[in-house]
Design an enzyme around this catalytic site. Structure first.
Site, mmCIF file in Angstrom:
data_model
loop_
_atom_site.group_PDB
_atom_site.id
_atom_site.type_symbol
_atom_site.label_atom_id
_atom_site.label_comp_id
_atom_site.label_asym_id
_atom_site.label_seq_id
_atom_site.Cartn_x
_atom_site.Cartn_y
_atom_site.Cartn_z
ATOM 1 N N TYR A 159 0.853 -1.113 0.016
ATOM 2 C CA TYR A 159 -0.067 0.122 -0.115
ATOM 3 C C TYR A 159 0.659 1.262 -0.064
ATOM 4 C CZ TYR A 159 -2.129 4.041 1.846
ATOM 5 O OH TYR A 159 -2.754 5.393 1.977
ATOM 6 N N ASP A 212 1.055 4.986 7.589
ATOM 7 C CA ASP A 212 -0.310 4.471 7.463
ATOM 8 C C ASP A 212 -0.079 3.138 7.452
ATOM 9 O OD1 ASP A 212 -3.004 4.118 6.780
ATOM 10 O OD2 ASP A 212 -3.096 5.262 5.077
ATOM 11 N N HIS A 214 -2.837 1.118 7.185
ATOM 12 C CA HIS A 214 -4.115 0.708 6.351
ATOM 13 C C HIS A 214 -4.820 -0.411 6.773
ATOM 14 C CE1 HIS A 214 -5.843 1.445 2.153
ATOM 15 N NE2 HIS A 214 -5.459 2.669 2.540
ATOM 16 N N GLU A 264 -10.787 7.096 8.456
ATOM 17 C CA GLU A 264 -10.925 7.646 6.930
ATOM 18 C C GLU A 264 -12.204 6.690 6.441
ATOM 19 O OE1 GLU A 264 -7.004 6.876 5.537
ATOM 20 O OE2 GLU A 264 -7.959 5.089 4.389
ATOM 21 N N TRP A 404 -6.931 -4.611 2.674
ATOM 22 C CA TRP A 404 -6.062 -3.967 1.947
ATOM 23 C C TRP A 404 -5.650 -2.632 2.671
ATOM 24 C CZ3 TRP A 404 -6.405 0.751 -0.729
ATOM 25 C CH2 TRP A 404 -5.314 0.996 -1.828
HETATM 26 C C1 GCO Z 1 -5.093 7.891 2.949
HETATM 27 C C2 GCO Z 1 -5.881 6.663 2.656
HETATM 28 C C3 GCO Z 1 -6.085 6.451 1.204
HETATM 29 C C4 GCO Z 1 -6.979 5.533 0.806
HETATM 30 C C5 GCO Z 1 -7.930 5.814 -0.303
HETATM 31 C C6 GCO Z 1 -8.981 4.639 -0.592
HETATM 32 O O1 GCO Z 1 -4.559 7.754 4.333
HETATM 33 O O2 GCO Z 1 -5.016 8.803 2.362
HETATM 34 O O3 GCO Z 1 -5.293 5.387 3.240
HETATM 35 O O4 GCO Z 1 -5.071 6.681 0.484
HETATM 36 O O5 GCO Z 1 -6.335 4.243 0.338
HETATM 37 O O6 GCO Z 1 -8.629 7.160 0.042
HETATM 38 O O7 GCO Z 1 -9.705 5.218 -1.373
HETATM 39 MG MG MG Z 2 -5.003 6.233 5.383
#
Ligand code: GCO
Ligand code: MG
Length: 404
Positions: A159, A212, A214, A264, A404
């Site tokens: 990611y 992040d 994720h 988020e 993911w």
């Molecule tokens: C972030 C997020 C994004 C997300 C995305 C999914 O911290 O900006 O993790 O990169 O993966 O918005 O649509």
């Molecule tokens: Mg994020």
């Protein structure tokens, strides 16, 4: 004043954006972002088929009433599709109200609490030299706070590090179905602290660094990562555990002083109740676009502020300039602002959505145009129609699906 039209515009100037355009009988228009990455058309239908007809004839000034009517009135509450649709209405109505008042939106939210808004950008790379170059490139653009994502030895894709091919090498499927990426938590946990050690050695102690995870770790894995990163003084560790489980953060919190950020993929304040009441996090990271708009975000920040928790509005590329502009008016107004994520958009996107907000020396400002300060170029938007696109999915080495 009455609403006479509510039009849904889907455009893909590089990636898909869904925009609600509300028009009043006085000819005032308001814009709201309803982009839900990879599930865009579900929100288009929700808005076009179920919400737009309800808006015609309503008084656009009754924003709170419209919000409650759409949230409570549908009986089926919450969820990203519903809340993205409600967010678009809420922001479009705030845009109209502020335009009618002749004021930038932040003035209606209490006025500016600060002069400028600190942003963080995304650095990434599959090796340390690549990461260092990426950090330097951001610093040259003015960024003064930087998120670091890194490839992991042994993994083909991670990611935050750009991928266009599936782990089996196939690429052309990317538009029809998601790219498949690979993941190995043990390899990641071993490697990431070394990345931050190297970045600190290279860039010194002062640069705020973020990371992040994720939503990929179990609570005990996240606790270990938080502890292992303590020597490198992170600004925050983001989304360390899957977001459905608020209790998971309690375990992480018991083990580490690394600040925690999440939100988020949250859609309502109820996703935060335990986290805020029990001070299990330091930053609330929802997007205006996925949380029902400016109205509930303002309430969220006021609630979080009572526990000393700060704002950090989600601002990746898949939030349109309309959603970004709405975020910046809130950032400027709320007292407990923390930081704003900002990657910027392509030049073409910025032409489709001409905006008053600016980015200078690492700081954003929403500008002084009445409303949220974004104008949609309908013709240019129509010239770039919807293209199917999906986020990747993760599979472990045994073939099972991982977050993911
Ligand atoms: C972030 C997020 C994004 C997300 C995305 C999914 O911290 O900006 O993790 O990169 O993966 O918005 O649509
Ligand atoms: Mg994020």
């Amino acid at each position: 004043m009455k609403i006479v039209d509510a039009k849904v515009v889907v455009t893909s100037p590089g990636r898909n954006f869904v925009t609600l355009q509300v028009t009043t009988d006085d000819g005032v228009t308001g814009l709201g972002d309803a982009t839900l990455n990879g599930r865009e058309l579900a929100v288009v239908s929700y808005l076009r088929d179920h919400v737009a007809p309800l808006l015609i004839g309503r008084d656009p000034h009754r924003i709170e009433d419209a919000w409650q009517y759409l949230y409570r009135g549908a009986y089926w509450r919450r969820g990203p599709v519903t809340m993205a649709a409600i967010a678009a209405v809420d922001v479009a109505l705030w845009d109209i109200k502020a335009k009618v008042a002749g004021l930038p939106l932040y003035q209606l939210l209490g006025g500016a609490s600060r002069d400028r808004i600190r942003a963080y950008g995304h650095a990434n790379g599959s090796s340390l030299p690549e990461i260092f170059d990426s950090v330097r490139a951001l610093q040259e653009r003015g960024y003064q706070a930087i998120r670091i994502q890194s490839g992991v030895p042994g993994l083909k894709s991670v990611y935050g590090v750009h991928t266009t091919t599936s782990v089996d090498g196939s690429a052309p499927d990317v538009l029809a179905r998601p790219v498949v990426e690979d993941w190995d938590t043990a390899a990641y946990l071993r490697y990431i602290p070394r990345v931050f050690e190297a970045v600190r050695n290279e860039f010194g102690p002062d640069l705020p660094l973020l990371h992040d995870a994720h939503h990929r770790l179990s609570p005990i894995e996240a606790a270990r990562l938080g502890k292992d990163l303590e020597p490198y003084d992170l600004f925050w560790l983001e989304d360390c555990t899957p977001a459905e489980d608020q209790e998971a953060l309690r375990l992480v919190r018991q083990h580490t002083t690394t600040p925690l950020a999440i939100g988020e993929v949250f859609n309502t304040v109820f996703d935060y109740q335990t986290l805020i009441d029990d001070r299990l996090i330091d930053y609330v990271r929802s997007a205006v676009t996925h949380f029902g708009g400016v109205s509930p975000m303002k309430k969220l920040f006021d609630y979080a502020g009572q526990r000393g928790i700060k704002s950090a509005i989600h601002g990746p590329e898949d939030i349109s300039p309309v959603g970004m502009a709405a975020a910046l008016h809130l950032d400027l107004a709320v007292h407990n602002f923390g930081i704003q994520e900002y990657s910027g958009h392509t030049d073409l996107t910025n032409e489709v959505f001409r905006h008053a907000y600016t980015f200078d020396d690492g700081y954003l400002h929403p500008g002084e145009a009445p409303g949220i300060g974004v104008e949609l170029d309908d013709e240019l938007a129509a010239a770039h129609p919807y293209e199917p696109g999906y986020l990747p999915v993760n599979r472990l080495q045994d073939g099972s699906v991982h977050d993911w």
